[in-house]
Design a protein around this motif. Sequence first.
Motif, PDB file in Angstrom:
ATOM      1  N   SER A  79       0.851  -1.192   0.000  1.00 37.56           N
ATOM      2  CA  SER A  79       0.000   0.000   0.000  1.00 37.56           C
ATOM      3  C   SER A  79       0.884   1.238   0.000  1.00 37.56           C
ATOM      4  O   SER A  79       2.103   1.163   0.214  1.00 37.56           O
ATOM      5  N   GLN A  80       0.266   2.377  -0.187  1.00 36.59           N
ATOM      6  CA  GLN A  80       0.995   3.642  -0.153  1.00 36.59           C
ATOM      7  C   GLN A  80       1.655   3.815   1.223  1.00 36.59           C
ATOM      8  O   GLN A  80       2.800   4.262   1.318  1.00 36.59           O
ATOM      9  N   ALA A  81       0.957   3.436   2.269  1.00 31.81           N
ATOM     10  CA  ALA A  81       1.513   3.532   3.623  1.00 31.81           C
ATOM     11  C   ALA A  81       2.702   2.581   3.789  1.00 31.81           C
ATOM     12  O   ALA A  81       3.711   2.947   4.407  1.00 31.81           O
ATOM     13  N   ASP A  82       2.589   1.371   3.242  1.00 33.13           N
ATOM     14  CA  ASP A  82       3.698   0.410   3.320  1.00 33.13           C
ATOM     15  C   ASP A  82       4.954   0.975   2.662  1.00 33.13           C
ATOM     16  O   ASP A  82       6.061   0.828   3.175  1.00 33.13           O
ATOM     17  N   VAL A  83       4.781   1.613   1.512  1.00 36.84           N
ATOM     18  CA  VAL A  83       5.919   2.186   0.781  1.00 36.84           C
ATOM     19  C   VAL A  83       6.568   3.287   1.609  1.00 36.84           C
ATOM     20  O   VAL A  83       7.798   3.335   1.739  1.00 36.84           O
ATOM     21  N   ARG A  84       5.764   4.131   2.189  1.00 37.53           N
ATOM     22  CA  ARG A  84       6.313   5.212   3.006  1.00 37.53           C
ATOM     23  C   ARG A  84       7.040   4.655   4.234  1.00 37.53           C
ATOM     24  O   ARG A  84       8.129   5.112   4.571  1.00 37.53           O
TER      25      ARG A  84
END
Length: 144
Positions: free
Chosen positions: A5-10
Motif C-alpha cells: 500500500s501507499q503507507a507500506d511504501v512510506r
Amino acid sequence: MFNPSQADVRRFFCSVYDKNKTGQAMEAIEIIASQWIDEHPEYHAELQDVDAALAKMAEVSTVQENPFLHLSMHLSLSEQCSIDQPRGIRQAVELLTRRRDSLHDAHHEAMECLGQILWESQRAGRPPDGDAYVDAVQRRATRD
C-alpha cells in the motif's frame, strides 16, 4: 506477488533511511533503496518522520515531487535491470548510462519513459507495453 500500500511504501523508505542513518543491518533490497536515498538528500527531511510521511498521504501537490514515488521508481528500475525484465531494459539503461555518464541521470530519463508507458496503459485499460518501454529508453540512449 507483493502489492504494498501507499503507507507500506512510506514506512519502508522511512525505515531504510533510519537503518542507514543508525548503521543497522539491512536486507539487499534495503541496501539498494538506501543508495538511491543517498542520491536524493533533498528527500531526507521527509524520510526522517514516518508519522508525518503517513499524515501527508492525503495531500496532493502539483508543485512538489513525491519522494516516495520517485524513490520507488528508482528501486523498480534497479530491480528491472537486475533481472532484465522487460527483456532488453538492462542493456537500454546501460547504454543510456554510458551516454549520460551517470546512472542517476539515466534512471531519471528511463523513469520518464516508464511513467509515460504506465500512463498510456492506465488510460487504455491494458497492461503496460514492455517492448514500447524498452524502445523508448533505447531511443533516448541513441539520439543526439
